[in-house]
Design an enzyme around this catalytic site. Structure first.
Site, PDB file in Angstrom:
ATOM      1  N   GLU A 127      46.791  81.400  22.139  1.00 45.22           N
ATOM      2  CA  GLU A 127      45.391  81.604  22.535  1.00 45.22           C
ATOM      3  C   GLU A 127      44.607  81.785  21.247  1.00 45.22           C
ATOM      4  OE1 GLU A 127      44.205  81.180  25.365  1.00 45.22           O
ATOM      5  OE2 GLU A 127      45.758  81.554  26.853  1.00 45.22           O
TER       6      GLU A 127
ATOM      7  N   CYS B 131      36.814  85.770  21.888  1.00 45.08           N
ATOM      8  CA  CYS B 131      37.161  84.355  21.709  1.00 45.08           C
ATOM      9  C   CYS B 131      36.315  83.483  22.616  1.00 45.08           C
ATOM     10  CB  CYS B 131      38.648  84.130  21.953  1.00 45.08           C
ATOM     11  SG  CYS B 131      39.226  84.692  23.558  1.00 45.08           S
TER      12      CYS B 131
END
Length: 495
Positions: free
Chosen positions: A253, A287
């Site tokens: 990720e 993010c």
């Protein structure tokens, strides 16, 4: 409440956060709040061996019984939500409602995993051979290494841990060296849950304190069946090949240069609120933070001035104080990267509003809006800070193409009340991201859906949907319940 009181409430032994050469600072004012001891190579190896030994017995426990441990962890999190949420805020700087929200996310994924523990379904497959039964089954995988980032110091661990535990795996967790206290606290809560559970093996989960070298140790160890790593694309370029060299599994990720499109038919008030939270919330350190915004030319001159005014009114300050909406950047390095990005944007003739550092201790900044005439240079990079690059567009297809032109592919959104525009954005020719939203921002994902992105975001999926399959090994099984031995594809081999 003092940090010592919080740690005691969460059950962390004094020696674990008061003794050691590694200083832990709070971004609220930059002061030292604890000292921890990093693990050396021998200690890391021992924790991995411990996890491997625990796996040998944990995999034999029926999955619904494993779900009971996760249920008990959820109960511990409920009981200590305020203390852990406050610790999250103190250690990583996000506002208190977000710190509490992160713990709620942990609780939610525990609830999801408890239900999942009774739904680890396989398949029954029709066999071409008479007297044969074919099926697909899922088995526990092995020890899982979790490498997490500072911005979600506990929630991302829980996405992995809750699923891994019900799938029959054990855990070795290396948190960011900037946020080790929350990891120690969560380990303590899991140990309490394990005590109530009664027969959980020792070594079910270990925390490894350290920096890059500790992460490399986990990535290189052949006994770690899956490495789930959250962080920068640069980190992923190192971790991915390291794990691949030993044929291990990796779940990445990584970065996200996320975009939003404000179409002519958008509800301007809804879009304004969503953009402010997505771009400035968590001080731009998600993010999934909104970093690029394409506003249709017909509404640009009305919408962008309103957005600038809203930005100027955002309360920036101590994240523990009621009413604060934007806390500090994590450290001076993050501040320097933000100022460098803004300087580069100005070199590209961007009109910048905000971005200045505010007075006081800690790295507090005014969220910045940089208006650009083209999609070049710095706008193509992810800067982990509250910078929003704003550009005009005339044609939806062109806006989608620019959104998709960056190397990352995590999250995206469009604000529109036109069903044709919405469905185009969600079609095969629309957003190329792992997450695509209509009339909400790109951040704030729920645990029910699989979380992750494409391209340099890594391609991994965590949390909901069928993300659990990454933590198990698939096995195709065929049973011959006849007295004959017919071969597949009509092959003849008579002896």
């Amino acid at each position: 409440m003092k940090i010592t009181d919080l740690m005691y409430d969460l059950g962390v032994e004094d020696r674990l956060f008061t003794q050691g050469p590694l200083a832990v600072a709070t971004p609220i004012d930059g002061s030292e709040i604890a000292r921890v001891a990093p693990d050396d190579d021998a200690e890391i190896d021992a924790k991995i061996r411990f996890a491997e030994k625990a796996f040998q017995s944990w995999r034999k426990v029926p999955a619904p019984r494993r779900g009971e441990l996760v249920r008990l962890l959820g109960e511990e999190l409920r009981a200590h939500k305020n203390a852990l949420g406050r610790l999250v805020t103190i250690e990583c700087g996000k506002i208190l409602s977000e710190g509490l929200g992160e713990v709620q996310e942990m609780i939610d994924i525990c609830d999801f995993a408890v239900g999942l523990s009774r739904q680890l379904y396989g398949l029954t497959i029709a066999s071409e051979r008479p007297g044969h039964h074919m099926r697909e089954s899922w088995q526990p995988l092995g020890p899982v290494g979790v490498i997490s980032a500072f911005n979600f110091p506990v929630a991302v661990w829980s996405w992995n841990a809750a699923l891994a535990l019900v799938c029959g795996d054990t855990l070795v967790w290396k948190p960011s060296e900037k946020t080790p206290l929350t990891a120690l606290a969560v380990q303590s809560l899991l140990e309490r849950a394990a005590q109530k559970f009664g027969d959980a093996p020792e070594g079910l989960m270990s925390v490894v304190i350290g920096g890059r070298e500790a992460g490399e140790r986990i990535a290189d160890d052949k006994n770690i069946a899956l490495v789930s790593a959250t962080g920068s694309t640069r980190m992923g370029r190192d971790v991915g090949p390291r794990v691949a060299r030993r044929f291990g599994r990796v779940l990445l990720e990584l970065g996200g240069n996320n975009a939003g499109i404000v179409a002519p038919s958008a509800d301007p008030d809804l879009a304004l609120r969503a953009v402010c939270f997505s771009a400035a919330g968590t001080a731009g350190q998600r993010c999934t933070s909104l970093r690029r915004l394409f506003v249709h030319d017909s509404i640009y001159d009305d919408f962008v001035p309103r957005l600038k005014a809203a930005y100027q009114s955002l309360p920036v300050g101590d994240p523990l104080k009621e009413g604060t909406l934007v806390g500090p950047l994590i450290d001076k390095d993050a501040l320097e990267r933000m100022q460098d990005a803004l300087a580069r944007a100005k070199e590209q003739s961007a009109a910048v509003a905000g971005g200045e550092r505010l007075e006081g201790e800690g790295c507090y900044v005014r969220p910045a809006i940089a208006e650009l005439s083209d999609h070049e240079g710095v706008v193509n990079e992810e800067t982990f800070a509250p910078i929003l690059y704003v550009m005009r567009y005339e044609n939806l297809e062109d806006a989608i193409a620019l959104q998709n032109s960056v190397t990352q592919g995590l999250s995206s959104c469009i604000f529109t009340r036109d069903v044709l525009e919405a469905e185009t954005f969600l079609s095969a020719t629309g957003s190329d991201c792992g997450i695509a939203n209509v009339n909400i921002g790109p951040s704030g994902a729920e645990i029910g859906g699989a979380f992750g992105g494409e391209k340099e975001t890594g391609g991994g999926r965590e949390s909901g949907s069928d993300a659990w399959k990454a933590y198990m090994r698939r096995q195709t099984q065929t049973v011959n319940y006849s007295t004959a031995l017919p071969l597949a594809q009509g092959v003849k081999f008579d002896i």
